[in-house]
Design an enzyme around this catalytic site. Sequence first.
Site, PDB file in Angstrom:
ATOM      1  N   GLN A  80       7.388  -7.156   6.163  1.00  0.00           N
ATOM      2  CA  GLN A  80       8.108  -7.406   7.413  1.00  0.00           C
ATOM      3  C   GLN A  80       8.804  -8.755   7.377  1.00  0.00           C
ATOM      4  O   GLN A  80       9.908  -8.908   7.908  1.00  0.00           O
ATOM      5  CB  GLN A  80       7.148  -7.319   8.601  1.00  0.00           C
ATOM      6  CG  GLN A  80       7.853  -7.452   9.948  1.00  0.00           C
ATOM      7  CD  GLN A  80       6.949  -7.137  11.117  1.00  0.00           C
ATOM      8  OE1 GLN A  80       6.018  -6.347  10.997  1.00  0.00           O
ATOM      9  NE2 GLN A  80       7.202  -7.749  12.260  1.00  0.00           N
ATOM     10  N   HIS A 129       1.781  -1.551  11.600  1.00  0.00           N
ATOM     11  CA  HIS A 129       1.573  -1.277  10.182  1.00  0.00           C
ATOM     12  C   HIS A 129       0.393  -0.330  10.014  1.00  0.00           C
ATOM     13  O   HIS A 129      -0.735  -0.659  10.393  1.00  0.00           O
ATOM     14  CB  HIS A 129       1.285  -2.581   9.426  1.00  0.00           C
ATOM     15  CG  HIS A 129       2.445  -3.523   9.379  1.00  0.00           C
ATOM     16  ND1 HIS A 129       3.098  -3.843   8.208  1.00  0.00           N
ATOM     17  CD2 HIS A 129       3.079  -4.208  10.365  1.00  0.00           C
ATOM     18  CE1 HIS A 129       4.082  -4.689   8.472  1.00  0.00           C
ATOM     19  NE2 HIS A 129       4.087  -4.929   9.769  1.00  0.00           N
ATOM     20  N   HIS A 142       0.806  -1.228   0.000  1.00  0.00           N
ATOM     21  CA  HIS A 142       0.000   0.000   0.000  1.00  0.00           C
ATOM     22  C   HIS A 142       0.837   1.276   0.000  1.00  0.00           C
ATOM     23  O   HIS A 142       0.287   2.372  -0.052  1.00  0.00           O
ATOM     24  CB  HIS A 142      -0.921   0.035   1.232  1.00  0.00           C
ATOM     25  CG  HIS A 142      -1.866  -1.112   1.307  1.00  0.00           C
ATOM     26  ND1 HIS A 142      -1.593  -2.248   2.036  1.00  0.00           N
ATOM     27  CD2 HIS A 142      -3.094  -1.301   0.742  1.00  0.00           C
ATOM     28  CE1 HIS A 142      -2.601  -3.100   1.916  1.00  0.00           C
ATOM     29  NE2 HIS A 142      -3.523  -2.556   1.154  1.00  0.00           N
TER      30      HIS A 142
END
Length: 223
Positions: free
Chosen positions: A153, A181, A115
């Site tokens: 991650q 996040h 994103h």
Amino acid sequence: MTSELTLDAHDLLGPSRGEPDGRAALRLHDRLEPDSLRPAVDLAAAERAAGDFLAALGVPLDREGLDETPARMARAYAELFAPTPLRLTTFPNDEGYDELVLARSIPFRTVCEHHLLPFSGIAHVGYLPGERILGLSKLARLVEYFAARPQTQERLTKQIADCLVERLAPRGAGVVLEAEHTCMTLRGVRAVGATTVTSAMLGTLRADARSRNEFFALAGVPA
């Protein structure tokens, strides 16, 4: 005498001598990303694209306060995606130290590749020394280096651990990341306060339960 080896993506240069300190220490400078391999940044093109992007979302760019936003966006993302070339400096393990070396709570920030929203947190990075030890600041630099690009991650965790094993040849290496996040807390499910924990244990830290538990205990992470 001090010997120095410089490694980059193209060359392995032989030892050079010259520091008259009487010590037979080997310092390994391993440059992970030479300047010649870094992609060029076109800020003008990024600014135009940012303006088109915001306009397509209905954001008015013709008023004061927003008129320079595309340029600021371009500079901000260029900064986020600009890794500092890194040299990993190692030293001989003259004392034969064989216990865990752990740098705890290293802050990091990066951008989710799904994103392009930030996620940030802390990293715990450690290793069981073999013949060489690493300059302690380099553990934090290693986290910073791999975080300076769009990431997941899971990948970030594994890249740090794999690099330690490849470049340092320790008996074991471990990395734990704890992060929040914004792609999960500010949008979608909006799970404010939720954190994600990932780990990568290699070598002895993976094979030996006691060593692994010691890492988690010193890092303050539940095993």
